[in-house]
Design a protein around this motif. Sequence first.
Motif, PDB file in Angstrom:
ATOM      1  N   HIS A   1       0.843  -1.195   0.000  1.00  0.00           N
ATOM      2  CA  HIS A   1       0.000   0.000   0.000  1.00  0.00           C
ATOM      3  C   HIS A   1       0.877   1.244   0.000  1.00  0.00           C
ATOM      4  O   HIS A   1       2.064   1.171   0.310  1.00  0.00           O
ATOM      5  CB  HIS A   1      -0.900   0.019   1.240  1.00  0.00           C
TER       6      HIS A   1
ATOM      7  N   GLN B   1      -7.141  11.480  -7.095  1.00  0.00           N
ATOM      8  CA  GLN B   1      -7.533  12.606  -6.255  1.00  0.00           C
ATOM      9  C   GLN B   1      -7.110  13.960  -6.826  1.00  0.00           C
ATOM     10  O   GLN B   1      -7.799  14.957  -6.632  1.00  0.00           O
ATOM     11  CB  GLN B   1      -6.942  12.442  -4.845  1.00  0.00           C
TER      12      GLN B   1
ATOM     13  N   ASP C   1       0.760   5.792   0.754  1.00  0.00           N
ATOM     14  CA  ASP C   1       0.013   7.008   1.091  1.00  0.00           C
ATOM     15  C   ASP C   1      -0.279   7.817  -0.168  1.00  0.00           C
ATOM     16  O   ASP C   1      -1.364   8.387  -0.314  1.00  0.00           O
ATOM     17  CB  ASP C   1       0.816   7.860   2.081  1.00  0.00           C
TER      18      ASP C   1
ATOM     19  N   ALA D   1      -3.054   3.397  -3.675  1.00  0.00           N
ATOM     20  CA  ALA D   1      -2.647   4.517  -2.825  1.00  0.00           C
ATOM     21  C   ALA D   1      -3.858   5.260  -2.272  1.00  0.00           C
ATOM     22  O   ALA D   1      -4.929   5.276  -2.880  1.00  0.00           O
ATOM     23  CB  ALA D   1      -1.774   5.484  -3.618  1.00  0.00           C
ATOM     24  N   LYS D   2      -3.660   5.876  -1.118  1.00  0.00           N
ATOM     25  CA  LYS D   2      -4.719   6.691  -0.526  1.00  0.00           C
ATOM     26  C   LYS D   2      -4.976   7.946  -1.348  1.00  0.00           C
ATOM     27  O   LYS D   2      -6.112   8.415  -1.436  1.00  0.00           O
ATOM     28  CB  LYS D   2      -4.350   7.081   0.906  1.00  0.00           C
ATOM     29  N   CYS D   3      -3.915   8.510  -1.920  1.00  0.00           N
ATOM     30  CA  CYS D   3      -4.037   9.732  -2.717  1.00  0.00           C
ATOM     31  C   CYS D   3      -3.208   9.584  -3.981  1.00  0.00           C
ATOM     32  O   CYS D   3      -1.986   9.454  -3.908  1.00  0.00           O
ATOM     33  CB  CYS D   3      -3.552  10.942  -1.914  1.00  0.00           C
ATOM     34  N   THR D   4      -3.867   9.586  -5.128  1.00  0.00           N
ATOM     35  CA  THR D   4      -3.170   9.475  -6.411  1.00  0.00           C
ATOM     36  C   THR D   4      -3.114  10.840  -7.076  1.00  0.00           C
ATOM     37  O   THR D   4      -4.129  11.525  -7.225  1.00  0.00           O
ATOM     38  CB  THR D   4      -3.878   8.478  -7.332  1.00  0.00           C
TER      39      THR D   4
END
Length: 228
Positions: A151, A214, A153, A185-188
């Motif tokens: 994973h 994002q 961030d 990812a949490k934020c691309t």
Amino acid sequence: MINKISENMREAVSGLHDGAAIMISGFGDAGMPHQLVEAVIEHGASDLTVISNNAGAGEIGIAALMKANRVRKVICSFPRQAGAHHFESRFRAGEVELELVPQGNLAARIEAAGAGLGAIYTPTGYGTMLADGKEIREIDGRNYVLEYPIHADFALIRAQAADRWGNLVYRKVARNFGPIMAMAAKCTIAQVAEIVPLGGLDPEVIVTPGIFVQKIVLNAPSSAAQAA
């Protein structure tokens, strides 16, 4: 109104923080979001974990992150290549940690993260040092190694075109790791060559749906273009 367009590279990476895990797309130079990486250096975030196909070469991209002493750990398949002197010097000095992952396993573990899987079994690496300390299971007469998802961030990727909703299409081999990293990812954050109006991308050829993206940012003009 959904509008994921950032004004510039600096604004696009403004949410980065020390200690972040960052996926960076690219196969060699193809698909490498150089301008986003430069923005990360300017931002100042440090103690980063970089997940990419390689550990950088020359003086740009991931190599520049290494030179700036911003990287704590690298997860990659090809750390040593021509021009990888910044990684090599820092690794030999004990200043950066390396997790070596076979390329197929790297892609599969990123895909597993994007798909929400808990773990996968793969035959790649069995019987080698890469399997030391890992669970081994025999399935249908073949031995497999348990591997966990990777994973992140943030994912920094490069695409050819986007609309303001963040739907992406890629240019040929530059597609490589971009689509699976966007899902893991949490934020691309996607660096793109062109932003088109809604409806300007054929839904049948969209590779990465906007739900996985994002922020998008248009390539900054080159220094040569600015001088002109």
